[in-house]
Design an enzyme around this catalytic site. Sequence first.
Site, short mmCIF file in Angstrom:
data_model
loop_
_atom_site.label_atom_id
_atom_site.label_comp_id
_atom_site.label_asym_id
_atom_site.label_seq_id
_atom_site.Cartn_x
_atom_site.Cartn_y
_atom_site.Cartn_z
CG ASP A 11 9.30 -8.58 5.32
OD1 ASP A 11 9.10 -7.44 4.87
OD2 ASP A 11 8.69 -9.59 4.93
CG ASP A 106 10.01 -4.88 1.32
OD1 ASP A 106 10.60 -5.63 0.54
OD2 ASP A 106 8.80 -4.99 1.58
CD GLU A 107 11.37 -10.21 1.89
OE1 GLU A 107 12.13 -11.16 1.66
OE2 GLU A 107 10.18 -10.17 1.59
#
Length: 459
Positions: A11, A106-107
Amino acid sequence: MRREASILHLDLDAFFAAVEQRDKPSLRGRPVVVGGVGGRGVVATASYEARAFGARSAMSTAEARRRCPAGTAFLGGRFGAYRRTSEVVMALLRELSPLVEPASLDEAYVDLAAGDGHDLSVDGVTALGHELKDRIADATGGVTGSVGIGTSKLMAKIGSDLDKPDGLVVVPPGSELDVLHPLPVTRLGGVGPATAERLHQIGVKTVADLAAKSLTDLVALAGRAHGASMYALARAEDDRPVVPDREAKSVSAEETFERDLTDLHVLGREIDAMAARVGGRLRDSAYSGRTVTLKLRRYDFTTLTRSQTLPQPTDDARQIAATARRLLAEAGTAGGLRLLGVGVSGLSVYAQGDLFADDDPAVDEGAPGEVGSEPAVLTADAVVEAPGDTASTPAERRWWPGQDVEHDELGHGWVWGRGLGRVTVRFEGPTTAPGPVRTLAADDPALRPADPPDWRPPV
DNA sequence: TCTGGGGTCCTAGGACCC
DNA sequence: TCTGGGGTCCTAGGACCC
């Protein structure tokens, strides 16, 4: 559940804000809020400096402005820059394993067991996690990430959340319930505000409380699938695989207006513009779909959808727009609409185009949605400004906070603000020192929008 | 100046078919 | 001429995630 901690979750920390701080040296160490900058905008990401003042994701930008001090940067998003940086990170993850599942920009999840020759002991994956974090920071110009590693997606995600930012948590096999049970139920994926409220009413606050409830109780409370899922997750039972390349199920575009709109002609043009975007994205990905959905949000925030399934799949903006316009006419605009959305679902990869359609894309994008309608291209004049928005002329509306610009003499910069016929720009880039601020005429011919800067230092 | 934009998954009812 | 069950498609709404 696996016997080894072989699933990794990454993350990236305050990702959009971190990219802004990398590309805008004057913002490093200062509060930055990225999101909607209009009157009805909400925060997408707040930097950790801004979080210290109470700014949070999903908060209205107006509320964040009240909480943050003068000098806080409020920026619209530069998704091209975020996407490029995300791709750099995803490529690093794919060096670890072919099984990488991005969950967003973003993950991502990584199945380390599918990679080559990893030492999957706790010590081994701990070292791997540290090395990965270093490589990400190097390759992105300083963006940090939090990593969790465990025996399942559940435990990996819980782990990445335990030590933010810039953290690394390995949940050793066998310790899952020790980690999980003290946590509030809201930390489980799928337990949002509505479910949490109902669980609280029957005395469930922690995952341990949840694990004490029977399957029957949970199914009665949350439905068959959701109840069974919570029952399993509370026991750390999770065998969801890491799936790369998920097929898209729908494509949509929506827009919240600065002011509620009622006029069917104005709304029709908005539909045309959104249908053009949806159609373009469908064609880019070689999809077409049969079901067209119109989404409406009324003045009082009540939200409804109307859909129609066509006999054949389409990726044609005109057909999507015509269908959505019909659905809007049936639904009505009484009281005013704050949002419209157009979506296509029921996707297939077979582009079942109309053999007689004009496939000239220029004509496609600009074609009327139906006989007698206005042109599809949304002009600057059609944009309605918020009462508090300082932009009042078309020249000012070319610029938005955070935007990359290029000036003939002053070089690369970004927009800080606009108004009174002027635009304020800070001239700097990711590899420069914090740069000077200049205020220019909004219609200065030497100033133009630019691509995101390349952050890589010269070799 | 309350409440974005892009998605996924699930449920439920009615139509329709076998 | 009455009752039923299963399966699929369509529509609408809701919860949730990042």
